[in-house]
Design a protein around this motif. Structure first.
Motif, PDB file in Angstrom:
ATOM      1  N   ALA A   1      -5.944   5.594  -5.564  1.00 20.82           N
ATOM      2  CA  ALA A   1      -5.537   6.046  -4.473  1.00 20.82           C
ATOM      3  C   ALA A   1      -6.372   5.034  -3.528  1.00 20.82           C
ATOM      4  O   ALA A   1      -5.889   4.836  -1.971  1.00 20.82           O
ATOM      5  CB  ALA A   1      -6.027   7.248  -4.384  1.00 20.82           C
ATOM      6  N   ARG A   2      -7.425   5.184  -3.128  1.00 22.74           N
ATOM      7  CA  ARG A   2      -8.590   4.406  -2.483  1.00 22.74           C
ATOM      8  C   ARG A   2      -7.592   2.536  -2.078  1.00 22.74           C
ATOM      9  O   ARG A   2      -7.319   2.306  -1.063  1.00 22.74           O
ATOM     10  CB  ARG A   2     -10.121   3.687  -2.586  1.00 22.74           C
ATOM     11  CG  ARG A   2     -10.700   3.376  -1.884  1.00 22.74           C
ATOM     12  CD  ARG A   2     -12.062   2.832  -2.679  1.00 22.74           C
ATOM     13  NE  ARG A   2     -12.319   2.447  -3.884  1.00 22.74           N
ATOM     14  CZ  ARG A   2     -12.136   1.028  -3.753  1.00 22.74           C
ATOM     15  NH1 ARG A   2     -11.457   0.461  -2.868  1.00 22.74           N
ATOM     16  NH2 ARG A   2     -11.730   0.360  -5.041  1.00 22.74           N
ATOM     17  N   ILE A   3      -6.973   2.115  -3.643  1.00 20.30           N
ATOM     18  CA  ILE A   3      -6.409   1.043  -2.534  1.00 20.30           C
ATOM     19  C   ILE A   3      -5.396   0.685  -2.270  1.00 20.30           C
ATOM     20  O   ILE A   3      -5.101   0.492  -0.699  1.00 20.30           O
ATOM     21  CB  ILE A   3      -6.182  -0.209  -4.153  1.00 20.30           C
ATOM     22  CG1 ILE A   3      -6.996  -0.131  -4.707  1.00 20.30           C
ATOM     23  CG2 ILE A   3      -5.119  -1.422  -3.428  1.00 20.30           C
ATOM     24  CD1 ILE A   3      -7.413  -0.738  -5.645  1.00 20.30           C
ATOM     25  N   GLY A   4      -4.162   1.963  -2.610  1.00 18.42           N
ATOM     26  CA  GLY A   4      -2.968   2.175  -1.719  1.00 18.42           C
ATOM     27  C   GLY A   4      -3.694   3.061  -0.131  1.00 18.42           C
ATOM     28  O   GLY A   4      -3.139   2.562   0.577  1.00 18.42           O
ATOM     29  N   VAL A   5      -4.658   3.927  -0.060  1.00 19.58           N
ATOM     30  CA  VAL A   5      -4.921   3.961   1.316  1.00 19.58           C
ATOM     31  C   VAL A   5      -5.440   2.823   2.311  1.00 19.58           C
ATOM     32  O   VAL A   5      -5.350   2.522   3.327  1.00 19.58           O
ATOM     33  CB  VAL A   5      -6.498   4.725   1.298  1.00 19.58           C
ATOM     34  CG1 VAL A   5      -6.711   5.205   3.130  1.00 19.58           C
ATOM     35  CG2 VAL A   5      -5.043   5.566   1.070  1.00 19.58           C
ATOM     36  N   ALA A   6      -6.222   2.274   1.497  1.00 20.83           N
ATOM     37  CA  ALA A   6      -7.125   0.436   1.818  1.00 20.83           C
ATOM     38  C   ALA A   6      -6.077  -0.642   2.824  1.00 20.83           C
ATOM     39  O   ALA A   6      -5.843  -0.922   3.648  1.00 20.83           O
ATOM     40  CB  ALA A   6      -7.797  -0.020   1.184  1.00 20.83           C
TER      41      ALA A   6
ATOM     42  N   GLY B   1       0.503  -1.113   0.288  1.00 21.90           N
ATOM     43  CA  GLY B   1       0.560  -0.302   0.200  1.00 21.90           C
ATOM     44  C   GLY B   1       0.833   1.338  -0.058  1.00 21.90           C
ATOM     45  O   GLY B   1       0.629   2.130  -1.122  1.00 21.90           O
ATOM     46  N   ILE B   2       1.675   1.341   0.468  1.00 18.65           N
ATOM     47  CA  ILE B   2       2.580   2.474   0.977  1.00 18.65           C
ATOM     48  C   ILE B   2       3.632   2.561  -0.405  1.00 18.65           C
ATOM     49  O   ILE B   2       3.524   3.626  -1.176  1.00 18.65           O
ATOM     50  CB  ILE B   2       3.831   2.513   2.201  1.00 18.65           C
ATOM     51  CG1 ILE B   2       2.935   2.286   3.675  1.00 18.65           C
ATOM     52  CG2 ILE B   2       5.214   3.473   1.714  1.00 18.65           C
ATOM     53  CD1 ILE B   2       2.659   3.854   3.819  1.00 18.65           C
ATOM     54  N   LEU B   3       4.098   1.707  -1.064  1.00 19.74           N
ATOM     55  CA  LEU B   3       4.545   1.282  -2.731  1.00 19.74           C
ATOM     56  C   LEU B   3       3.572   2.149  -3.277  1.00 19.74           C
ATOM     57  O   LEU B   3       4.042   3.053  -3.655  1.00 19.74           O
ATOM     58  CB  LEU B   3       4.788   0.224  -2.842  1.00 19.74           C
ATOM     59  CG  LEU B   3       5.577   0.068  -4.528  1.00 19.74           C
ATOM     60  CD1 LEU B   3       6.731   0.849  -4.256  1.00 19.74           C
ATOM     61  CD2 LEU B   3       5.857  -1.253  -4.324  1.00 19.74           C
ATOM     62  N   LEU B   4       2.021   1.622  -3.277  1.00 21.41           N
ATOM     63  CA  LEU B   4       1.374   2.428  -3.935  1.00 21.41           C
ATOM     64  C   LEU B   4       1.460   3.830  -4.697  1.00 21.41           C
ATOM     65  O   LEU B   4       1.068   4.286  -4.763  1.00 21.41           O
ATOM     66  CB  LEU B   4      -0.069   1.801  -4.541  1.00 21.41           C
ATOM     67  CG  LEU B   4      -0.008   0.014  -4.488  1.00 21.41           C
ATOM     68  CD1 LEU B   4      -1.878  -0.345  -3.945  1.00 21.41           C
ATOM     69  CD2 LEU B   4       0.126  -0.020  -5.952  1.00 21.41           C
ATOM     70  N   LEU B   5       1.468   4.011  -2.748  1.00 19.70           N
ATOM     71  CA  LEU B   5       0.840   5.667  -2.536  1.00 19.70           C
ATOM     72  C   LEU B   5       2.091   6.640  -2.721  1.00 19.70           C
ATOM     73  O   LEU B   5       1.820   7.451  -3.460  1.00 19.70           O
ATOM     74  CB  LEU B   5       0.879   5.907  -0.797  1.00 19.70           C
ATOM     75  CG  LEU B   5      -0.363   5.691  -1.047  1.00 19.70           C
ATOM     76  CD1 LEU B   5      -1.000   5.137   0.532  1.00 19.70           C
ATOM     77  CD2 LEU B   5      -2.358   6.165  -1.646  1.00 19.70           C
TER      78      LEU B   5
END
Length: 144
Positions: free
Chosen positions: A88-93, A28-32
């Motif tokens: 963004a929603r996936i990264g946050v989740a 998730g941090i990588l996605l963000l």
């Protein structure tokens, strides 16, 4: 403790066991990071502000304010916006502080495939998602 600063799940800092949910946090941090173009270790992230918090505060209305400009293309703006909000929603989740609140990796894979199909305008999932949204049925890509 193994891992890179900024990507290590919070529970590892208090002696938590290595788990798939810890990997989901790192993902998730990588996605963000990819989404914003900002590293979780940047100086701006102090006094309680983190990459996760920045993204969560911007979600969904202000996502375009934090997205890396290199991700914004010249394709259909509405389609691009919905894909970026979903990303963004996936990264946050995935990067929620509590392991039990994080998204399951199987759901991440499904949703990323839907985003790909919607963005490319191909595939049954993307078409169904777009049709459902335009008819006002089912979940939106914005996570409403």
């Amino acid at each position: 403790m193994m891992g890179s600063i900024g990507y290590v799940a919070p529970e590892y800092g208090i002696g938590g066991l290595v788990s798939p949910q810890g990997d989901v946090y790192s993902y998730g941090i990588l996605l963000l990071e990819m989404f914003t173009g900002k590293r979780p270790t940047e100086d701006m992230f102090s006094d309680g502000l983190s990459l996760h918090n920045l993204s969560k505060m911007a979600f969904p209305e202000r996502v375009m304010e934090i997205v890396d400009s290199n991700l914004v293309g010249e394709l259909d703006e509405d389609r691009m916006y919905h894909c970026l909000v979903s990303f963004a929603r996936i990264g946050v989740a995935c990067s929620e502080e509590s392991a039990s609140d994080r998204m399951d990796i199987k759901d991440v894979v499904i949703e990323l495939n839907i985003i790909k199909e919607v963005y490319l305008g191909a595939g049954i999932h993307g078409e169904r998602h777009i049709k459902m949204q335009s008819a006002g049925k089912g979940p939106s890509l914005q996570g409403d």
